[in-house]
Design a protein around this motif. Structure first.
Motif, PDB file in Angstrom:
ATOM      1  N   PHE A  95       5.790 -13.941 -23.822  1.00  0.00           N
ATOM      2  CA  PHE A  95       5.653 -14.966 -22.738  1.00  0.00           C
ATOM      3  C   PHE A  95       5.642 -16.248 -23.431  1.00  0.00           C
ATOM      4  O   PHE A  95       6.613 -17.297 -23.226  1.00  0.00           O
ATOM      5  N   TYR A  96       4.789 -16.575 -24.402  1.00  0.00           N
ATOM      6  CA  TYR A  96       4.611 -17.958 -24.886  1.00  0.00           C
ATOM      7  C   TYR A  96       5.618 -18.399 -25.650  1.00  0.00           C
ATOM      8  O   TYR A  96       5.809 -19.619 -25.700  1.00  0.00           O
ATOM      9  N   VAL A  97       6.042 -17.417 -26.581  1.00  0.00           N
ATOM     10  CA  VAL A  97       6.824 -17.964 -27.700  1.00  0.00           C
ATOM     11  C   VAL A  97       8.616 -17.913 -27.155  1.00  0.00           C
ATOM     12  O   VAL A  97       9.182 -18.719 -27.259  1.00  0.00           O
ATOM     13  N   PHE A 120       2.218 -22.571 -12.742  1.00  0.00           N
ATOM     14  CA  PHE A 120       2.634 -21.063 -13.033  1.00  0.00           C
ATOM     15  C   PHE A 120       1.365 -20.502 -13.607  1.00  0.00           C
ATOM     16  O   PHE A 120       0.657 -20.801 -14.105  1.00  0.00           O
ATOM     17  N   THR A 121       1.890 -18.914 -13.626  1.00  0.00           N
ATOM     18  CA  THR A 121       0.747 -18.096 -14.324  1.00  0.00           C
ATOM     19  C   THR A 121       1.474 -17.404 -15.523  1.00  0.00           C
ATOM     20  O   THR A 121       2.682 -17.226 -15.369  1.00  0.00           O
ATOM     21  N   ASP A 122       0.641 -16.784 -16.499  1.00  0.00           N
ATOM     22  CA  ASP A 122       1.054 -15.941 -17.399  1.00  0.00           C
ATOM     23  C   ASP A 122       1.256 -14.614 -16.955  1.00  0.00           C
ATOM     24  O   ASP A 122       0.824 -14.226 -15.887  1.00  0.00           O
ATOM     25  N   PRO A 123       1.470 -13.705 -17.674  1.00  0.00           N
ATOM     26  CA  PRO A 123       1.849 -12.233 -17.163  1.00  0.00           C
ATOM     27  C   PRO A 123       0.358 -11.579 -16.747  1.00  0.00           C
ATOM     28  O   PRO A 123       0.300 -10.697 -16.117  1.00  0.00           O
ATOM     29  N   ASP A 124      -0.656 -12.367 -17.607  1.00  0.00           N
ATOM     30  CA  ASP A 124      -2.028 -11.930 -17.229  1.00  0.00           C
ATOM     31  C   ASP A 124      -2.727 -12.595 -15.731  1.00  0.00           C
ATOM     32  O   ASP A 124      -3.709 -11.889 -15.249  1.00  0.00           O
TER      33      ASP A 124
END
Length: 148
Positions: free
Chosen positions: A21-23, A128-132
């Motif tokens: 997700f982040y990279v 926004f949110t990350d997958p967690d």
């Protein structure tokens, strides 16, 4: 004595998914990925233009995955930032402003859709949110307050 925020530890459930997700999705720089041993892994990423980094992995925090809310990224153009994130497959909420005109409340009860009417610096947000479920905010800053 100067003190600079250098690293934020992000609680995630899956280091591989978070790294993707982040990279790969957000395009953040991968600074390090150290799988030390089973149950202990350190992944460090840095947002473009930031001096502070984010570390996640395994065995780094007792905090439950997805419980970090209110992380903030500063951008000079919230519309362009939102367009870029959306083009990368990130679901972004906003832009919005707080009903008080000062920073933002937790939750969305005081959110007013659309940018600040005068596009005042510090007055417009997106999220926004990350997958967690870790929650990130974008804040538009076009002119810094004195001393910052």
């Amino acid at each position: 004595m100067d003190m600079k925020l250098e690293v934020v530890i992000l609680p995630v459930a899956d280091a591989v998914r978070a790294k993707g997700f982040y990279v790969e999705r957000l395009g953040w720089r991968l600074d390090a990925d150290f799988p030390i041993n089973d149950g202990y892994r350190i992944v460090q990423v840095t947002p473009p233009g930031s001096e502070a980094s984010v570390i996640f992995g395994e065995g780094l925090t007792a905090q439950a995955p997805g419980t970090l809310h209110g992380l903030q990224l500063t951008v000079t153009d919230i519309t362009k930032a939102q367009e870029e994130l959306t083009s990368r497959g990130v679901d972004v909420t906003g832009p919005f402003r707080d009903a008080t005109g000062a920073f933002r409340h937790a939750g969305d009860a005081y959110r007013i859709p659309g940018p600040h009417p005068e596009r005042a610096s510090y007055g417009t947000f997106a999220a926004f949110t990350d997958p967690d479920g870790n929650e990130w905010f974008l804040q538009e800053v076009t002119q810094r307050a004195p001393g910052r």
